[in-house]
Design a protein around this motif. Sequence first.
Motif, PDB file in Angstrom:
ATOM      1  N   SER A  87       0.811  -1.224   0.000  1.00 50.28           N
ATOM      2  CA  SER A  87       0.000   0.000   0.000  1.00 50.28           C
ATOM      3  C   SER A  87       0.844   1.274   0.000  1.00 50.28           C
ATOM      4  CB  SER A  87      -0.924   0.014   1.221  1.00 50.28           C
ATOM      5  OG  SER A  87      -0.171  -0.003   2.424  1.00 50.28           O
ATOM      6  N   PHE A 102      -1.819   5.806   5.401  1.00 47.82           N
ATOM      7  CA  PHE A 102      -2.979   5.127   5.951  1.00 47.82           C
ATOM      8  C   PHE A 102      -2.828   4.970   7.468  1.00 47.82           C
ATOM      9  CE2 PHE A 102      -2.620   3.861   1.547  1.00 47.82           C
ATOM     10  CZ  PHE A 102      -3.904   4.076   1.080  1.00 47.82           C
ATOM     11  N   ARG A 123      -4.019  13.146  -0.264  1.00 50.30           N
ATOM     12  CA  ARG A 123      -5.341  12.737   0.204  1.00 50.30           C
ATOM     13  C   ARG A 123      -6.283  12.465  -0.963  1.00 50.30           C
ATOM     14  NH1 ARG A 123      -4.565  10.609   4.980  1.00 50.30           N
ATOM     15  NH2 ARG A 123      -3.132  11.913   6.213  1.00 50.30           N
ATOM     16  N   ILE A 126      -5.549   9.034  -2.296  1.00 46.68           N
ATOM     17  CA  ILE A 126      -6.098   8.001  -1.421  1.00 46.68           C
ATOM     18  C   ILE A 126      -7.613   7.873  -1.604  1.00 46.68           C
ATOM     19  CG2 ILE A 126      -6.490   7.370   0.994  1.00 46.68           C
ATOM     20  CD1 ILE A 126      -3.811   8.793   1.604  1.00 46.68           C
ATOM     21  N   ASN A 127      -8.289   9.008  -1.680  1.00 51.77           N
ATOM     22  CA  ASN A 127      -9.753   9.003  -1.713  1.00 51.77           C
ATOM     23  C   ASN A 127     -10.344   8.656  -3.069  1.00 51.77           C
ATOM     24  OD1 ASN A 127      -9.938   9.747   1.013  1.00 51.77           O
ATOM     25  ND2 ASN A 127      -9.806  11.928   0.530  1.00 51.77           N
ATOM     26  N   HIS A 130      -6.658   5.451  -5.337  1.00 49.78           N
ATOM     27  CA  HIS A 130      -6.134   4.231  -4.737  1.00 49.78           C
ATOM     28  C   HIS A 130      -7.200   3.137  -4.634  1.00 49.78           C
ATOM     29  CE1 HIS A 130      -5.661   1.610  -1.166  1.00 49.78           C
ATOM     30  NE2 HIS A 130      -4.445   1.469  -1.653  1.00 49.78           N
TER      31      HIS A 130
END
Length: 270
Positions: A87, A102, A123, A126-127, A130
Amino acid sequence: MAVELKNHTPSLYLFGDSFSVPSTAVAGSDSWVDWQWSVQLSDLMGLELKALAEFGVSNEWIISRFNFFLDQYKSGDHIIIQTTESSRYWYFQDKPWVSNPFGLVDDLVGEKILTPKENDAMRAYINYIHTDEKDWQRQQMMYAYLNTMRWALGNHGIQIHILPGFDQPQQFPIAVNGGELQGCLQHVSKNEFISHEHGEAWYAQPNTPDQRLNHMSRDNHDRLAKRLYHHFNGESINFINEKEWLSGYLSIETQQADQLCPSTIKHNMK
């Protein structure tokens, strides 16, 4: 690719994350901790240690460092590539240690590690970008690349050893010299704790990073060095079997000073 020099001293190159970072970086000292697993292993192999690992980095960064030195490897050299969590991602070119957001508790903007725009970009990735599937696919491709490079450099007398930090590929095995490779370094590290809850409490201590050198107690440095040495010569290695490692003893209350890093490990986020 490989050039054999008459006066060449073979080297042990080590790439990875905090499981492999040199004690000089951990302790902020110019002197090595002589019981660190990589130091012991280089002595057993009779090789000059070149530890090039870094805290908190991704597999992309680890492989980029391996590739950076590609023209310097020579016949007789050994290379350990210690892989990390799938990750993790190399978000910022000049800040490779910011790869694992994370569950992160640090205020990266407040500590001036990231700018507000950099933090927003991370961010957003990630949101909106990912996925676990992308991590999994990237991990399989990374291990396939390392297996292939192991074969390619092996044809020039350069030995690559793939050391899993957090997992192994699921579609094919890691290429080894003969013996089986079961589990990963994370099994050894986590199994040192009395229980999962004791491990959670250990890492939750405020402003106190893990005080174990490379996330392992001293006794396991000794065992890891010897078992890797024999594994590189064809024997099996099992990171999962708790009977083969110092296990089930560690908590905040039961920690032993002689099992920890001799110098205080400071916060490792730059």
